[in-house]
Design a protein around this motif. Structure first.
Motif, PDB file in Angstrom:
ATOM      1  N   ARG A 162     -79.969  24.551 -18.672  1.00 28.44           N
ATOM      2  CA  ARG A 162     -79.337  25.652 -17.950  1.00 28.44           C
ATOM      3  C   ARG A 162     -77.901  25.828 -18.416  1.00 28.44           C
ATOM      4  N   VAL A 163     -77.306  26.937 -18.002  1.00 26.69           N
ATOM      5  CA  VAL A 163     -75.957  27.282 -18.459  1.00 26.69           C
ATOM      6  C   VAL A 163     -74.962  26.186 -18.103  1.00 26.69           C
ATOM      7  N   ARG A 164     -75.049  25.635 -16.909  1.00 29.53           N
ATOM      8  CA  ARG A 164     -74.094  24.594 -16.505  1.00 29.53           C
ATOM      9  C   ARG A 164     -74.257  23.336 -17.351  1.00 29.53           C
ATOM     10  N   ALA A 165     -75.471  23.017 -17.754  1.00 31.99           N
ATOM     11  CA  ALA A 165     -75.674  21.857 -18.626  1.00 31.99           C
ATOM     12  C   ALA A 165     -75.047  22.095 -19.992  1.00 31.99           C
ATOM     13  N   VAL A 219     -84.241  19.204 -30.144  1.00 25.18           N
ATOM     14  CA  VAL A 219     -84.392  20.647 -29.988  1.00 25.18           C
ATOM     15  C   VAL A 219     -84.588  20.962 -28.509  1.00 25.18           C
ATOM     16  N   PHE A 220     -83.793  21.872 -28.007  1.00 22.81           N
ATOM     17  CA  PHE A 220     -83.872  22.345 -26.627  1.00 22.81           C
ATOM     18  C   PHE A 220     -84.117  23.846 -26.638  1.00 22.81           C
ATOM     19  N   HIS A 221     -84.175  24.435 -25.455  1.00 22.97           N
ATOM     20  CA  HIS A 221     -84.177  25.883 -25.297  1.00 22.97           C
ATOM     21  C   HIS A 221     -83.215  26.241 -24.185  1.00 22.97           C
ATOM     22  N   ASP A 222     -82.618  27.434 -24.264  1.00 26.75           N
ATOM     23  CA  ASP A 222     -81.856  27.914 -23.121  1.00 26.75           C
ATOM     24  C   ASP A 222     -82.804  28.650 -22.185  1.00 26.75           C
ATOM     25  N   GLU A 223     -82.280  29.194 -21.117  1.00 29.62           N
ATOM     26  CA  GLU A 223     -83.145  29.813 -20.100  1.00 29.62           C
ATOM     27  C   GLU A 223     -83.784  31.114 -20.574  1.00 29.62           C
ATOM     28  N   ASP A 224     -83.292  31.666 -21.686  1.00 33.93           N
ATOM     29  CA  ASP A 224     -83.899  32.859 -22.261  1.00 33.93           C
ATOM     30  C   ASP A 224     -84.924  32.520 -23.333  1.00 33.93           C
ATOM     31  N   GLY A 225     -85.115  31.224 -23.591  1.00 37.27           N
ATOM     32  CA  GLY A 225     -86.086  30.809 -24.592  1.00 37.27           C
ATOM     33  C   GLY A 225     -85.528  30.630 -25.986  1.00 37.27           C
ATOM     34  N   THR A 226     -84.223  30.800 -26.167  1.00 31.21           N
ATOM     35  CA  THR A 226     -83.615  30.620 -27.490  1.00 31.21           C
ATOM     36  C   THR A 226     -83.617  29.148 -27.866  1.00 31.21           C
ATOM     37  N   GLU A 227     -84.001  28.848 -29.089  1.00 30.91           N
ATOM     38  CA  GLU A 227     -84.047  27.476 -29.570  1.00 30.91           C
ATOM     39  C   GLU A 227     -82.639  26.968 -29.846  1.00 30.91           C
ATOM     40  N   LEU A 261     -64.956  31.266 -29.267  1.00 30.01           N
ATOM     41  CA  LEU A 261     -65.261  31.963 -30.517  1.00 30.01           C
ATOM     42  C   LEU A 261     -66.351  31.282 -31.331  1.00 30.01           C
ATOM     43  N   ALA A 262     -67.042  30.325 -30.746  1.00 27.64           N
ATOM     44  CA  ALA A 262     -67.980  29.506 -31.517  1.00 27.64           C
ATOM     45  C   ALA A 262     -69.439  29.847 -31.280  1.00 27.64           C
ATOM     46  N   TYR A 263     -69.726  30.935 -30.556  1.00 26.59           N
ATOM     47  CA  TYR A 263     -71.107  31.234 -30.181  1.00 26.59           C
ATOM     48  C   TYR A 263     -71.401  32.731 -30.267  1.00 26.59           C
ATOM     49  N   ALA A 264     -72.676  33.029 -30.480  1.00 24.26           N
ATOM     50  CA  ALA A 264     -73.137  34.411 -30.365  1.00 24.26           C
ATOM     51  C   ALA A 264     -73.206  34.818 -28.895  1.00 24.26           C
ATOM     52  N   GLN A 265     -73.675  33.891 -28.050  1.00 23.51           N
ATOM     53  CA  GLN A 265     -73.743  34.091 -26.613  1.00 23.51           C
ATOM     54  C   GLN A 265     -72.752  33.141 -25.954  1.00 23.51           C
ATOM     55  N   ALA A 273     -93.372  27.871 -19.392  1.00 24.87           N
ATOM     56  CA  ALA A 273     -94.228  28.213 -20.534  1.00 24.87           C
ATOM     57  C   ALA A 273     -93.624  29.359 -21.335  1.00 24.87           C
ATOM     58  N   ALA A 274     -93.071  30.367 -20.649  1.00 26.09           N
ATOM     59  CA  ALA A 274     -92.521  31.513 -21.360  1.00 26.09           C
ATOM     60  C   ALA A 274     -91.245  31.148 -22.089  1.00 26.09           C
ATOM     61  N   ALA A 275     -90.428  30.298 -21.464  1.00 28.52           N
ATOM     62  CA  ALA A 275     -89.132  29.978 -22.064  1.00 28.52           C
ATOM     63  C   ALA A 275     -89.273  29.082 -23.265  1.00 28.52           C
ATOM     64  N   ALA A 276     -90.270  28.209 -23.265  1.00 29.08           N
ATOM     65  CA  ALA A 276     -90.428  27.243 -24.351  1.00 29.08           C
ATOM     66  C   ALA A 276     -91.641  27.589 -25.184  1.00 29.08           C
ATOM     67  N   SER A 277     -91.710  28.847 -25.598  1.00 34.10           N
ATOM     68  CA  SER A 277     -92.874  29.316 -26.334  1.00 34.10           C
ATOM     69  C   SER A 277     -93.059  28.570 -27.646  1.00 34.10           C
ATOM     70  N   GLY A 278     -91.960  27.971 -28.154  1.00 33.16           N
ATOM     71  CA  GLY A 278     -92.083  27.198 -29.376  1.00 33.16           C
ATOM     72  C   GLY A 278     -92.770  25.866 -29.163  1.00 33.16           C
ATOM     73  N   GLY A 279     -93.007  25.505 -27.884  1.00 34.87           N
ATOM     74  CA  GLY A 279     -93.734  24.274 -27.607  1.00 34.87           C
ATOM     75  C   GLY A 279     -92.896  23.026 -27.801  1.00 34.87           C
ATOM     76  N   GLU A 280     -91.582  23.137 -27.861  1.00 30.35           N
ATOM     77  CA  GLU A 280     -90.750  21.980 -28.151  1.00 30.35           C
ATOM     78  C   GLU A 280     -89.464  22.054 -27.357  1.00 30.35           C
ATOM     79  N   GLY A 281     -89.090  20.936 -26.727  1.00 32.19           N
ATOM     80  CA  GLY A 281     -87.771  20.840 -26.134  1.00 32.19           C
ATOM     81  C   GLY A 281     -87.701  21.194 -24.673  1.00 32.19           C
ATOM     82  N   GLU A 282     -86.697  20.605 -24.008  1.00 29.59           N
ATOM     83  CA  GLU A 282     -86.409  20.914 -22.623  1.00 29.59           C
ATOM     84  C   GLU A 282     -85.584  22.190 -22.532  1.00 29.59           C
ATOM     85  N   VAL A 283     -85.551  22.764 -21.346  1.00 33.88           N
ATOM     86  CA  VAL A 283     -84.695  23.908 -21.076  1.00 33.88           C
ATOM     87  C   VAL A 283     -83.372  23.389 -20.520  1.00 33.88           C
TER      88      VAL A 283
END
Length: 385
Positions: free
Chosen positions: A19-22, A256-264, A293-297, A7-17
């Motif tokens: 993980r980093v390996r995925a 639309v997905f989310h990462d484990e920190d909740g970023t869309e 070099l293609a990401y903020a994170q 619930a906390a990670a997908a606060s936008g109500g949309e998308g699967e989480v």
């Protein structure tokens, strides 16, 4: 592997989480780092929306590690034939791009390049000048013949003798649509670049801006090569400032997905997203490789604890080793007249299987990158602490 969102990670109500390996496996699949591709260098460069090209040799090795068949001449010939060009592109950095992509993408990037130029230290040196006039004078000089930065500065100083000729040339090089004329960017060529206008080199005028459709096409291609990714990731990769607004307009066409920190995270619906446990062969990536070099994170490819081992204080990005899909070491190629050595420095003890696979990769890299050296050796240095 996709999991149901917390619930906390997908606060936008949309998308699967995811993980980093995925996210890691999705990136590697799109970058042809799970399995080498049968594409040509031109097709691969278009697939990746360009290759970082601050130095001449890394793009060659970036193609080698992604293609089933590759020789140095494959890329050099395409550059001499003007099918691939070296030019200032995303983020104001040098890239190799196809001629078609230069024509399509450079108008999207023109506002970015103007903004970066005006934010740089050299802008103060041009205070009070009619910058459009400087650009026109530079383009006029280059239409007579390709010029080095020094020669371009000398031509401009004839019009503005009171201003620093290097700063005048830098403005033109930063903002005017130019390409580097071979041998600049060719394997092992380290001579100062000469510049030509894109209009002369490619036979097409380049607009100073592009409409929303062209911007959004570029973002869709970014997602195809690097997704799933956030709006901030897209901004870091491109230098564009309104990526969130554009991606919101594109939302009906995207997953639309989310990462484990909740970023869309946005992605193309049918883009590959392999299972997070998909096996990954060890790979050697060149300096300045796109995936770093293609990401903020960058956690999907580079553990934060190892950032300082890869990104140096003077702006260099080391050649890296991928183990299980993540940066697990660095490597260096040293060539002399008769011998070449490729040294791998892992970040932790290697398994026997990974060591053997890396040795095979390194031997093949030496075959391509050091064809004239009679002696070729692969070395493993002590674990980097």
């Amino acid at each position: 592997m996709p999991v149901k969102p917390r619930a906390a990670a997908a606060s936008g109500g949309e998308g699967e989480v995811l993980r980093v390996r995925a996210l890691n496996r999705a990136l590697l699949a799109r970058q042809c780092l799970l399995e080498r591709s049968a594409q040509s260098p031109l097709q691969m460069i278009e697939r990746l929306i360009g290759l970082q090209a601050q130095a001449p040799n890394p793009p060659y090795l970036g193609l080698w590690t992604r293609l089933r068949k590759f020789s140095l001449d494959d890329l050099s010939q395409a550059m001499h034939a003007r099918r691939i060009v070296r030019a200032t592109m995303m983020r104001g950095t040098l890239h190799l791009v196809s001629a078609d992509d230069y024509r399509a993408l450079r108008p999207v990037l023109q506002p970015v390049l103007r903004r970066l130029s005006m934010q740089s230290a050299h802008a103060k040196a041009l205070n009070g000048l009619d910058l459009a006039a400087v650009r026109k004078a530079g383009a006029d000089a280059l239409r007579e013949r390709p010029l080095s930065a020094t020669a371009l500065g000398a031509a401009l100083s004839a019009h503005w003798p009171a201003h620093d000729c290097n700063e005048l040339a830098l403005l033109v090089r930063s903002v005017e649509p130019l390409v580097h004329v071979p041998p600049a960017g060719i394997w092992d060529s380290h001579k100062a670049a000469s510049f030509a206008t894109a209009q002369d080199w490619l036979g097409a005028a380049i607009a100073d801006e592009a409409g929303d459709a062209a911007i959004e096409t570029m973002l869709l291609r970014y997602l195809g090569a690097f997704g799933p990714a956030s709006a901030r990731d897209a901004a870091v990769w491109s230098g564009l400032t309104a990526t969130r607004q554009h991606l919101q307009r594109l939302r009906p066409r995207l997953r639309v997905f989310h990462d484990e920190d909740g970023t869309e995270l946005f992605d193309l619906p049918d883009a590959p997203r392999p299972h997070e446990d998909t096996p990954v062969p060890p790979r050697l990536l060149p300096e300045f490789d796109n995936v770093l070099l293609a990401y903020a994170q960058r956690a999907r490819i580079l553990p934060e604890a190892r950032r300082a081992s890869v990104f140096t204080r003077n702006g260099l990005v080391a050649a890296t080793v991928l183990i299980d899909g993540f940066v697990g070491g660095v490597w260096k190629l040293q060539r002399e007249a008769a011998a070449a050595t490729l040294t791998i420095t892992p970040f932790k003890r290697l398994s026997a299987a990974d060591r053997a696979a890396l040795e095979r990769e390194a031997e093949d890299c030496l075959r391509v990158a050091a064809p004239e050296q009679a002696r070729r050796e692969v070395r493993f240095a002590a674990v980097h602490k």
